[in-house]
Scaffold this motif. Structure first.
Motif, PDB file in Angstrom:
ATOM      1  N   ARG A 241       1.324   6.241  -7.271  1.00 46.65           N
ATOM      2  CA  ARG A 241       0.707   7.197  -7.616  1.00 46.65           C
ATOM      3  C   ARG A 241       1.360   8.650  -7.222  1.00 46.65           C
ATOM      4  NH1 ARG A 241      -4.590   4.264  -4.720  1.00 46.65           N
ATOM      5  NH2 ARG A 241      -5.341   3.376  -6.459  1.00 46.65           N
TER       6      ARG A 241
ATOM      7  N   LEU B  99      -0.915  -2.500  -7.803  1.00 45.24           N
ATOM      8  CA  LEU B  99      -2.922  -2.749  -7.071  1.00 45.24           C
ATOM      9  C   LEU B  99      -3.389  -4.044  -7.246  1.00 45.24           C
ATOM     10  CD1 LEU B  99      -4.707   0.663  -8.559  1.00 45.24           C
ATOM     11  CD2 LEU B  99      -4.308   0.202  -6.258  1.00 45.24           C
TER      12      LEU B  99
ATOM     13  N   ARG C  56       0.461  -1.408  -0.085  1.00 42.71           N
ATOM     14  CA  ARG C  56       0.163  -0.178  -0.182  1.00 42.71           C
ATOM     15  C   ARG C  56       1.121   0.970   0.365  1.00 42.71           C
ATOM     16  NH1 ARG C  56      -5.046  -0.911   0.113  1.00 42.71           N
ATOM     17  NH2 ARG C  56      -6.053  -3.039   0.922  1.00 42.71           N
TER      18      ARG C  56
ATOM     19  N   VAL D  96       1.351   0.874 -11.649  1.00 40.70           N
ATOM     20  CA  VAL D  96       0.364   1.207 -10.499  1.00 40.70           C
ATOM     21  C   VAL D  96      -0.171  -0.356 -10.213  1.00 40.70           C
ATOM     22  CG1 VAL D  96      -1.249   2.903  -9.447  1.00 40.70           C
ATOM     23  CG2 VAL D  96       0.714   3.565 -10.047  1.00 40.70           C
ATOM     24  N   GLU D  97      -1.243  -0.193 -11.720  1.00 37.60           N
ATOM     25  CA  GLU D  97      -1.869  -1.335 -11.622  1.00 37.60           C
ATOM     26  C   GLU D  97      -1.589  -2.763 -11.022  1.00 37.60           C
ATOM     27  OE1 GLU D  97      -5.186  -0.630 -12.177  1.00 37.60           O
ATOM     28  OE2 GLU D  97      -4.416   1.970 -12.529  1.00 37.60           O
TER      29      GLU D  97
ATOM     30  N   VAL E 178       2.464   1.609  -3.324  1.00 34.51           N
ATOM     31  CA  VAL E 178       0.785   2.381  -4.195  1.00 34.51           C
ATOM     32  C   VAL E 178       0.763   3.945  -4.254  1.00 34.51           C
ATOM     33  CG1 VAL E 178      -1.450   2.871  -5.086  1.00 34.51           C
ATOM     34  CG2 VAL E 178      -0.195   0.074  -4.507  1.00 34.51           C
ATOM     35  N   THR E 179       0.777   4.096  -3.246  1.00 32.14           N
ATOM     36  CA  THR E 179       0.868   5.243  -2.784  1.00 32.14           C
ATOM     37  C   THR E 179       2.081   6.261  -3.409  1.00 32.14           C
ATOM     38  OG1 THR E 179      -0.617   4.904  -0.401  1.00 32.14           O
ATOM     39  CG2 THR E 179       1.057   7.363  -0.905  1.00 32.14           C
TER      40      THR E 179
ATOM     41  N   ALA F 204       1.988   4.179 -15.059  1.00 28.87           N
ATOM     42  CA  ALA F 204       0.261   3.363 -14.621  1.00 28.87           C
ATOM     43  C   ALA F 204       0.153   1.988 -14.811  1.00 28.87           C
ATOM     44  CB  ALA F 204       0.229   4.378 -15.819  1.00 28.87           C
TER      45      ALA F 204
ATOM     46  N   THR G 196       2.429   9.313 -10.452  1.00 35.25           N
ATOM     47  CA  THR G 196       2.114   8.907 -11.596  1.00 35.25           C
ATOM     48  C   THR G 196       1.471  10.423 -11.918  1.00 35.25           C
ATOM     49  OG1 THR G 196       1.109   7.861 -11.204  1.00 35.25           O
ATOM     50  CG2 THR G 196       3.154   6.635 -12.058  1.00 35.25           C
ATOM     51  N   ASP G 197       0.108  11.307 -10.827  1.00 33.95           N
ATOM     52  CA  ASP G 197      -0.211  11.964 -10.373  1.00 33.95           C
ATOM     53  C   ASP G 197      -0.235  12.968 -10.971  1.00 33.95           C
ATOM     54  OD1 ASP G 197      -2.677  12.905 -10.254  1.00 33.95           O
ATOM     55  OD2 ASP G 197      -2.844  12.896  -8.060  1.00 33.95           O
TER      56      ASP G 197
END
Length: 114
Positions: A69, A93, A62, A89-90, A65-66, A86, A72-73
């Motif tokens: 993100r 997840l 987790r 990240v997938e 992932v944070t 991206a 990539t944000d």
């Protein structure tokens, strides 16, 4: 109700009770009630180690992932986020979902059957 322990077991109970500032009888009573109410599901040391590892893996995934993100944000969809980021990240997840399911399955298997 009466409980009996050998000397080694009683020492373990005394130490655990002492860590929580409780009498051994109060501590044992609380543990018995937690098990009876399915709040605490006793597991072997090996199973406990597996559960701890799964929980640590969930936390790490987790956090990963944070962080991904955040990297990539860069705006709304189609704004130039690299496809490879991206995808990472997938995949992270999906890994979180697999670890979540494995953890839940181990926990379900440890519950008493009716």
């Amino acid at each position: 109700m009466s409980l009996s322990f050998n000397d080694a077991e009683l020492e373990v109970v005394r130490l655990a009770a002492g860590r929580e500032g409780m009498s051994p009888a109060s501590w044992a009573g609380r543990q018995v009630m937690a098990v009876a109410q399915h709040v605490l599901v006793p597991v072997s040391r090996d199973a406990g180690d597996v559960l701890r590892e799964l929980i640590q893996a969930r936390v790490h995934l987790r956090e990963t992932v944070t962080a991904l993100r955040a990297l990539t944000d860069t705006g709304p969809p189609g704004s130039g986020v690299p496809e490879s980021a991206a995808t990472v990240v997938e995949e992270a997840l999906k890994a979180v979902a697999r670890v979540d399911e494995a953890t839940a399955q181990v926990m379900r298997e440890r519950r008493p059957r009716s």
